[in-house]
Design a protein around this motif. Structure first.
Motif, PDB file in Angstrom:
ATOM      1  N   LYS A  43       0.864  -1.180   0.060  1.00 48.69           N
ATOM      2  CA  LYS A  43       0.078   0.097  -0.087  1.00 48.69           C
ATOM      3  C   LYS A  43       0.792   1.007   0.023  1.00 48.69           C
ATOM      4  N   LYS A  44       0.828   2.053  -1.058  1.00 53.43           N
ATOM      5  CA  LYS A  44       1.337   3.310  -1.170  1.00 53.43           C
ATOM      6  C   LYS A  44       0.612   4.503  -0.630  1.00 53.43           C
ATOM      7  N   VAL A  45       0.935   5.022   0.354  1.00 43.57           N
ATOM      8  CA  VAL A  45       0.280   6.040   0.935  1.00 43.57           C
ATOM      9  C   VAL A  45       0.711   7.513   0.484  1.00 43.57           C
ATOM     10  N   SER A  46       0.074   8.451  -0.062  1.00 47.08           N
ATOM     11  CA  SER A  46       0.653   9.647  -0.525  1.00 47.08           C
ATOM     12  C   SER A  46      -0.504  10.644  -0.118  1.00 47.08           C
ATOM     13  N   PHE A  47       0.096  11.875   0.361  1.00 48.48           N
ATOM     14  CA  PHE A  47      -0.740  13.005   0.904  1.00 48.48           C
ATOM     15  C   PHE A  47      -1.069  13.948  -0.200  1.00 48.48           C
ATOM     16  N   SER A  48      -0.272  13.970  -0.901  1.00 45.66           N
ATOM     17  CA  SER A  48      -0.194  14.849  -2.142  1.00 45.66           C
ATOM     18  C   SER A  48      -1.271  14.645  -3.265  1.00 45.66           C
ATOM     19  N   LYS A  49      -1.681  15.633  -4.202  1.00 47.66           N
ATOM     20  CA  LYS A  49      -2.517  15.507  -5.171  1.00 47.66           C
ATOM     21  C   LYS A  49      -1.860  14.397  -6.181  1.00 47.66           C
ATOM     22  N   PRO A  50      -2.874  13.410  -6.465  1.00 49.96           N
ATOM     23  CA  PRO A  50      -2.289  12.451  -7.286  1.00 49.96           C
ATOM     24  C   PRO A  50      -2.153  12.937  -8.656  1.00 49.96           C
ATOM     25  N   THR A  51      -1.015  12.460  -9.232  1.00 47.48           N
ATOM     26  CA  THR A  51      -0.538  12.952 -10.595  1.00 47.48           C
ATOM     27  C   THR A  51       0.202  11.762 -11.364  1.00 47.48           C
ATOM     28  N   THR A  52       0.107  11.895 -12.678  1.00 45.35           N
ATOM     29  CA  THR A  52       0.871  10.767 -13.450  1.00 45.35           C
ATOM     30  C   THR A  52       2.117  11.733 -14.166  1.00 45.35           C
ATOM     31  N   MET A  53       2.019  12.974 -14.099  1.00 45.23           N
ATOM     32  CA  MET A  53       3.068  13.902 -14.850  1.00 45.23           C
ATOM     33  C   MET A  53       4.419  13.626 -14.005  1.00 45.23           C
ATOM     34  N   SER A  54       5.438  13.825 -14.848  1.00 43.68           N
ATOM     35  CA  SER A  54       6.694  13.933 -14.590  1.00 43.68           C
ATOM     36  C   SER A  54       7.001  15.122 -14.024  1.00 43.68           C
TER      37      SER A  54
END
Length: 483
Positions: free
Chosen positions: A303-314
């Motif tokens: 499980k990868k927890v990310s508190f930032s806005k999810p994005t697929t951009m580099s």
């Protein structure tokens, strides 16, 4: 036997008890001899003589009454009407005056010396051996007598009974300018009237003859300057004195001690957290199953927890998507052509993270072949550390190399650092040793709209540094115009 001797015999029997005539006569003769040896003029001398010759146990009232039994024809003291006595000042301590009268003595307190009862210094009114008129106001059983000179005419020795009392006239003091202004304000507001300040108009007219103002006399004082130099200053000293730059050096012993102390505290906290975790792991759970714990651990890893806005951009795509990217060329051109520049942009437009990278990419930090630092100040240490971490990821370096930060008790920079984020206080500290900011090519004062004390002080320091160092450029960023 004379009347005085009969009186003395009665005094001895009264205070010393029923004695036979032979013992009374011996005591009387002994006291007479001591009286004559003491001079017969001072009660104090007589008391000392009696104590030194075996009379330590005699009461003070007995010694004083026996002393008063003698008819001193040479006495300078006399009793007037209304229990007023003529006396002589013996001494003048700070709290009053000791006065000898009628073959005894008493204390006249400092509040009872002046005619009207006002408190004043004893030495300015009475002198030793000065003749005065006093009255008794209190006499205690231990023999202490309290005297007063209040209301007694010291020339005639008469007591004034409320008529013809000499009132002391006080010098009229001039109202100061703040006092007059405050009085006028109270009168104008209706809180006070002119009757409450009768001296207001009188002191406004300096030329009024009816109400003269007494000014203190001016004293001319001549000051002679001594330009001679001491001999110990003329000799050249071999030891080098510590300069301000040495004391405030960033590499000083105090800075190293603070840094080592912060690392030790950090290590102590980490060890304490590990110890607490180990204690929690040792708690035995009756429902514990090893298989269940293994599955939970695998699920946490997957499980990868990310508190930032999810994005697929580099990272490059994210940088180009920021609003400040469209103004990149204009910003570079304006920074090249101006020493001072104010940039206003909304929050989240990329001012803090992108502008310093544009300057680094265009190599504006290289001046006359020398590579200098691009500095960016932040009002809070959390902002400085987090922004430096983000910019190091965008530049593609380890935090502390090309991109670093410096806050209180934590310096994460190196000789390779070219982009440096720091708090306002750290740059102020550097200004003490380097007021011209010679190691900086560009300094960006970020979040200027917050207008902290440190921001305002830095504005003045950077202005002076830019005037002294023409190669230094200053950029001020804010999210609105009203700073």
């Amino acid at each position: 036997m004379s009347n005085d001797e009969y009186r003395q015999y009665d005094i001895i029997k009264k205070h010393l008890g029923l004695l036979d005539n032979e013992n009374v006569q011996l005591i009387n003769n002994h006291l007479k001899d001591l009286f004559q040896k003491s001079g017969g003029q001072s009660l104090f001398n007589f008391k000392d003589s009696v104590k030194q010759n075996g009379g330590e146990d005699f009461e003070q009232s007995f010694i004083r009454e026996y002393f008063d039994s003698f008819n001193l024809s040479t006495s300078r003291k006399r009793r007037l009407d209304d229990n007023i006595y003529e006396g002589i000042v013996i001494s003048t301590p700070p709290y009053g005056a000791f006065i000898e009268f009628n073959n005894t003595s008493g204390l006249c307190h400092i509040s009872q010396i002046s005619y009207d009862g006002s408190r004043t210094e004893t030495s300015s009114i009475l002198k030793p051996n000065e003749k005065v008129f006093v009255k008794i106001i209190d006499e205690k059983p231990n023999g202490k007598i309290s005297l007063s000179m209040r209301g007694i005419n010291q020339t005639t020795g008469e007591l004034d009974r409320g008529r013809g009392i000499h009132k002391t006239t006080k010098t009229k003091r001039k109202m100061t300018s703040p006092e007059r202004w405050e009085a006028r304000q109270l009168i104008a507001s209706g809180a006070a009237s002119m009757e409450d300040y009768p001296d207001l108009n009188e002191f406004d007219n300096d030329g009024d003859d009816n109400n003269p103002i007494h000014h203190e006399p001016e004293i001319d004082t001549e000051i002679e300057l001594n330009n001679s130099r001491p001999s110990f200053l003329k000799q050249p000293t071999s030891k080098e004195c510590m300069t301000m730059n040495t004391i405030l050096s960033m590499d000083g012993a105090m800075t190293k001690a603070i840094s080592n102390g912060s690392e030790l505290a950090k290590k102590f906290r980490e060890d304490k957290i590990k110890e607490q975790k180990s204690k929690l792991n040792k708690i035995e759970d009756p429902l514990f199953e090893e298989a269940t714990e293994t599955k939970i651990a695998e699920w946490k890893k997957s499980k990868k927890v990310s508190f930032s806005k999810p994005t697929t951009m580099s990272i490059d795509e994210q940088r180009k998507s920021l609003p400040v990217f469209n103004m990149r060329n204009d910003l570079i051109e304006q920074i090249k052509n101006n020493q001072f520049l104010v940039i206003v942009g909304e929050t989240g437009s990329g001012k803090t993270t992108q502008i310093v990278q544009y300057l680094y990419e265009e190599k504006l930090n290289i001046i006359n072949g020398e590579s200098k630092i691009i500095g960016c100040t932040q009002p809070r240490r959390v902002a400085a550390t987090s922004v430096a971490k983000r910019v190091s990821e965008e530049v593609g370096c380890t935090l502390g190399e090309e991109v670093g930060y410096k806050v209180r008790f934590d310096d994460n920079t190196s000789f390779k650092s070219k982009i440096k984020y720091m708090t306002d206080g750290m740059l102020e500290k550097e200004a003490l040793t380097d007021p011209e900011m010679k190691k900086y090519a560009i300094i960006m004062l970020d979040e200027a709209h917050e207008r902290t004390i440190a921001t305002d002080v830095l504005s003045v320091l950077l202005r002076k540094a830019a005037l002294a160092n023409s190669d230094l450029k200053v950029i001020v960023t804010s999210c609105h115009y009203g700073f």
